[in-house]
Write a protein that holds these residues in place. Sequence first.
Motif, PDB file in Angstrom:
ATOM      1  N   ASN A  96      33.873 -45.879  27.500  1.00  7.55           N
ATOM      2  CA  ASN A  96      33.004 -45.032  27.934  1.00  7.55           C
ATOM      3  C   ASN A  96      31.611 -46.152  28.393  1.00  7.55           C
ATOM      4  OD1 ASN A  96      30.181 -43.314  28.653  1.00  7.55           O
ATOM      5  ND2 ASN A  96      29.740 -44.145  25.825  1.00  7.55           N
ATOM      6  N   ILE A  97      31.086 -45.846  29.683  1.00  9.91           N
ATOM      7  CA  ILE A  97      30.209 -46.877  30.620  1.00  9.91           C
ATOM      8  C   ILE A  97      28.940 -46.443  30.461  1.00  9.91           C
ATOM      9  CG2 ILE A  97      32.654 -47.788  31.868  1.00  9.91           C
ATOM     10  CD1 ILE A  97      31.170 -46.354  33.916  1.00  9.91           C
ATOM     11  N   GLU A  98      28.745 -46.052  29.509  1.00  6.09           N
ATOM     12  CA  GLU A  98      27.089 -45.437  29.327  1.00  6.09           C
ATOM     13  C   GLU A  98      26.439 -46.784  28.737  1.00  6.09           C
ATOM     14  OE1 GLU A  98      23.528 -43.172  28.434  1.00  6.09           O
ATOM     15  OE2 GLU A  98      24.814 -42.733  30.380  1.00  6.09           O
ATOM     16  N   GLY A  99      25.192 -46.925  29.367  1.00  9.72           N
ATOM     17  CA  GLY A  99      25.086 -48.163  29.172  1.00  9.72           C
ATOM     18  C   GLY A  99      25.275 -49.467  29.999  1.00  9.72           C
ATOM     19  N   TRP A 100      26.075 -49.887  30.834  1.00  2.83           N
ATOM     20  CA  TRP A 100      26.617 -50.927  31.852  1.00  2.83           C
ATOM     21  C   TRP A 100      25.511 -50.979  32.522  1.00  2.83           C
ATOM     22  CZ3 TRP A 100      32.305 -51.221  31.626  1.00  2.83           C
ATOM     23  CH2 TRP A 100      32.667 -51.514  30.481  1.00  2.83           C
ATOM     24  N   THR A 101      25.660 -51.841  33.043  1.00  2.00           N
ATOM     25  CA  THR A 101      24.645 -52.550  34.374  1.00  2.00           C
ATOM     26  C   THR A 101      25.590 -52.847  35.595  1.00  2.00           C
ATOM     27  OG1 THR A 101      22.891 -53.644  33.069  1.00  2.00           O
ATOM     28  CG2 THR A 101      22.516 -53.647  34.837  1.00  2.00           C
ATOM     29  N   ILE A 102      24.793 -52.149  36.229  1.00  3.08           N
ATOM     30  CA  ILE A 102      25.646 -52.355  38.316  1.00  3.08           C
ATOM     31  C   ILE A 102      24.694 -53.404  38.213  1.00  3.08           C
ATOM     32  CG2 ILE A 102      26.061 -51.322  40.067  1.00  3.08           C
ATOM     33  CD1 ILE A 102      26.405 -49.024  38.886  1.00  3.08           C
ATOM     34  N   ALA A 103      24.931 -54.348  39.195  1.00  4.39           N
ATOM     35  CA  ALA A 103      23.255 -55.434  39.381  1.00  4.39           C
ATOM     36  C   ALA A 103      24.294 -56.621  41.017  1.00  4.39           C
ATOM     37  CB  ALA A 103      23.357 -56.277  38.297  1.00  4.39           C
ATOM     38  N   ASP A 104      23.606 -56.947  41.042  1.00  4.82           N
ATOM     39  CA  ASP A 104      24.153 -57.972  42.512  1.00  4.82           C
ATOM     40  C   ASP A 104      23.431 -59.388  42.318  1.00  4.82           C
ATOM     41  OD1 ASP A 104      21.597 -57.890  43.785  1.00  4.82           O
ATOM     42  OD2 ASP A 104      22.281 -57.277  45.461  1.00  4.82           O
ATOM     43  N   ASN A 105      23.094 -60.337  42.993  1.00  4.81           N
ATOM     44  CA  ASN A 105      22.813 -61.809  42.716  1.00  4.81           C
ATOM     45  C   ASN A 105      20.858 -61.772  42.899  1.00  4.81           C
ATOM     46  OD1 ASN A 105      23.924 -63.052  40.679  1.00  4.81           O
ATOM     47  ND2 ASN A 105      25.345 -63.794  41.912  1.00  4.81           N
ATOM     48  N   ASP A 106      20.687 -60.879  43.471  1.00  9.25           N
ATOM     49  CA  ASP A 106      19.003 -60.870  44.193  1.00  9.25           C
ATOM     50  C   ASP A 106      18.332 -59.933  43.921  1.00  9.25           C
ATOM     51  OD1 ASP A 106      17.677 -62.083  46.169  1.00  9.25           O
ATOM     52  OD2 ASP A 106      18.370 -60.796  47.547  1.00  9.25           O
ATOM     53  N   GLY A 107      18.310 -59.337  42.547  1.00 10.63           N
ATOM     54  CA  GLY A 107      17.486 -58.040  42.697  1.00 10.63           C
ATOM     55  C   GLY A 107      17.742 -57.231  42.283  1.00 10.63           C
ATOM     56  N   ASP A 108      18.881 -56.473  42.598  1.00 11.63           N
ATOM     57  CA  ASP A 108      19.244 -54.966  42.386  1.00 11.63           C
ATOM     58  C   ASP A 108      19.655 -55.087  40.813  1.00 11.63           C
ATOM     59  OD1 ASP A 108      18.448 -54.697  45.041  1.00 11.63           O
ATOM     60  OD2 ASP A 108      20.802 -53.465  46.025  1.00 11.63           O
ATOM     61  N   SER A 109      20.195 -53.807  40.287  1.00 13.26           N
ATOM     62  CA  SER A 109      19.887 -53.306  38.747  1.00 13.26           C
ATOM     63  C   SER A 109      19.637 -51.925  39.168  1.00 13.26           C
ATOM     64  CB  SER A 109      19.462 -54.037  38.037  1.00 13.26           C
ATOM     65  OG  SER A 109      19.953 -54.650  36.992  1.00 13.26           O
ATOM     66  N   HIS A 110      21.074 -51.253  38.057  1.00 10.23           N
ATOM     67  CA  HIS A 110      20.647 -49.807  37.597  1.00 10.23           C
ATOM     68  C   HIS A 110      21.350 -50.037  36.238  1.00 10.23           C
ATOM     69  CE1 HIS A 110      20.939 -45.599  37.506  1.00 10.23           C
ATOM     70  NE2 HIS A 110      21.783 -46.246  37.163  1.00 10.23           N
ATOM     71  N   ALA A 120      23.261 -41.614  31.749  1.00  8.73           N
ATOM     72  CA  ALA A 120      23.536 -40.348  31.699  1.00  8.73           C
ATOM     73  C   ALA A 120      22.494 -39.011  31.177  1.00  8.73           C
ATOM     74  CB  ALA A 120      24.634 -39.927  32.344  1.00  8.73           C
ATOM     75  N   GLY A 121      22.520 -40.388  29.496  1.00 10.59           N
ATOM     76  CA  GLY A 121      22.434 -39.798  28.459  1.00 10.59           C
ATOM     77  C   GLY A 121      23.548 -38.405  27.527  1.00 10.59           C
ATOM     78  N   ARG A 122      23.837 -38.933  28.284  1.00  8.76           N
ATOM     79  CA  ARG A 122      25.659 -38.547  27.391  1.00  8.76           C
ATOM     80  C   ARG A 122      26.775 -39.229  27.872  1.00  8.76           C
ATOM     81  NH1 ARG A 122      28.242 -37.824  32.046  1.00  8.76           N
ATOM     82  NH2 ARG A 122      27.288 -37.441  33.926  1.00  8.76           N
ATOM     83  N   PRO A 123      28.114 -39.332  27.249  1.00  9.46           N
ATOM     84  CA  PRO A 123      29.134 -40.221  27.523  1.00  9.46           C
ATOM     85  C   PRO A 123      29.445 -40.569  28.975  1.00  9.46           C
ATOM     86  CG  PRO A 123      29.258 -39.883  25.661  1.00  9.46           C
ATOM     87  CD  PRO A 123      28.135 -38.591  26.833  1.00  9.46           C
ATOM     88  N   VAL A 124      30.019 -41.378  30.256  1.00 10.14           N
ATOM     89  CA  VAL A 124      30.186 -42.160  31.400  1.00 10.14           C
ATOM     90  C   VAL A 124      31.721 -42.541  31.405  1.00 10.14           C
ATOM     91  CG1 VAL A 124      30.106 -42.707  33.640  1.00 10.14           C
ATOM     92  CG2 VAL A 124      27.650 -42.267  32.306  1.00 10.14           C
ATOM     93  N   VAL A 125      32.165 -41.225  30.959  1.00 11.01           N
ATOM     94  CA  VAL A 125      34.024 -41.793  30.265  1.00 11.01           C
ATOM     95  C   VAL A 125      34.990 -41.908  31.930  1.00 11.01           C
ATOM     96  CG1 VAL A 125      35.805 -41.235  28.822  1.00 11.01           C
ATOM     97  CG2 VAL A 125      33.611 -40.991  28.241  1.00 11.01           C
ATOM     98  N   VAL A 126      35.629 -42.779  31.105  1.00 13.80           N
ATOM     99  CA  VAL A 126      36.408 -43.397  32.193  1.00 13.80           C
ATOM    100  C   VAL A 126      37.527 -43.279  31.682  1.00 13.80           C
ATOM    101  CG1 VAL A 126      37.827 -45.202  34.074  1.00 13.80           C
ATOM    102  CG2 VAL A 126      35.597 -45.615  33.057  1.00 13.80           C
ATOM    103  N   ALA A 127      38.348 -42.194  32.359  1.00 16.66           N
ATOM    104  CA  ALA A 127      39.942 -42.007  31.737  1.00 16.66           C
ATOM    105  C   ALA A 127      40.904 -42.563  31.353  1.00 16.66           C
ATOM    106  CB  ALA A 127      40.885 -40.818  31.948  1.00 16.66           C
TER     107      ALA A 127
END
Length: 199
Positions: A48-62, A66-73
């Motif tokens: 489950n990657i719920e709560g993980w972060t996507i980012a770069d080195n220049d300020g982009d971040s997410h 999803a309010g639910r598990p985001v599961v990589v099988a």
Amino acid sequence: AWSPLVEVDYLTAEPGEIIISEVFIDADGNDDDREWFEIYNTTSRPINIEGWTIADNDGDSHTIAAGRPVVVAARGYLVLGQSSDQSVNGGVPVDYVYGRDIVFGNGGDELFLLQGDLVMDSVGWGDFEPLPRKVAQRLPAPVVGSASGLAGDYSGGSTGDWRIQTAVFGGGHGTPGLPNTGAALPVFGVPPEFWRTLP
């Protein structure tokens, strides 16, 4: 009710267990809502990657929320992108939408996948920012309308062998949610002599 699957989903992952396996940087025409990347689970359990972060080195971040598990099988793929609307995103089956929080620079950028402060995997291309986080792998120079994807046997972790993808999907060249061009992945339970490399 308790279930073993829910318990497994929330186990902490280690670097190398979830890897970035494909990145679509530069669409043919306007990039808006058409950028995406794919991750792969190298383990035999769902993560489950719920709560993980996507980012770069220049300020982009997410933060993946999803309010639910985001599961990589287990030994499966998950596609993350700017839009899940296939009428605008180039026909990509996006599993999780991060919107415009993350925008890939065509001339150079970085992509980090983080669990808390721990970098799970990272790639960079072109004239990327080398700090504050160190980029683990360099991608080929982006080709308009084509993704960069891992080749070889990346079932146990990143091979570092990145290739421009040649398989055709709705909006360009790539294999969102599927084994990459040049992949030589094991078929678990099948002897290695029967594995094949995808063209």
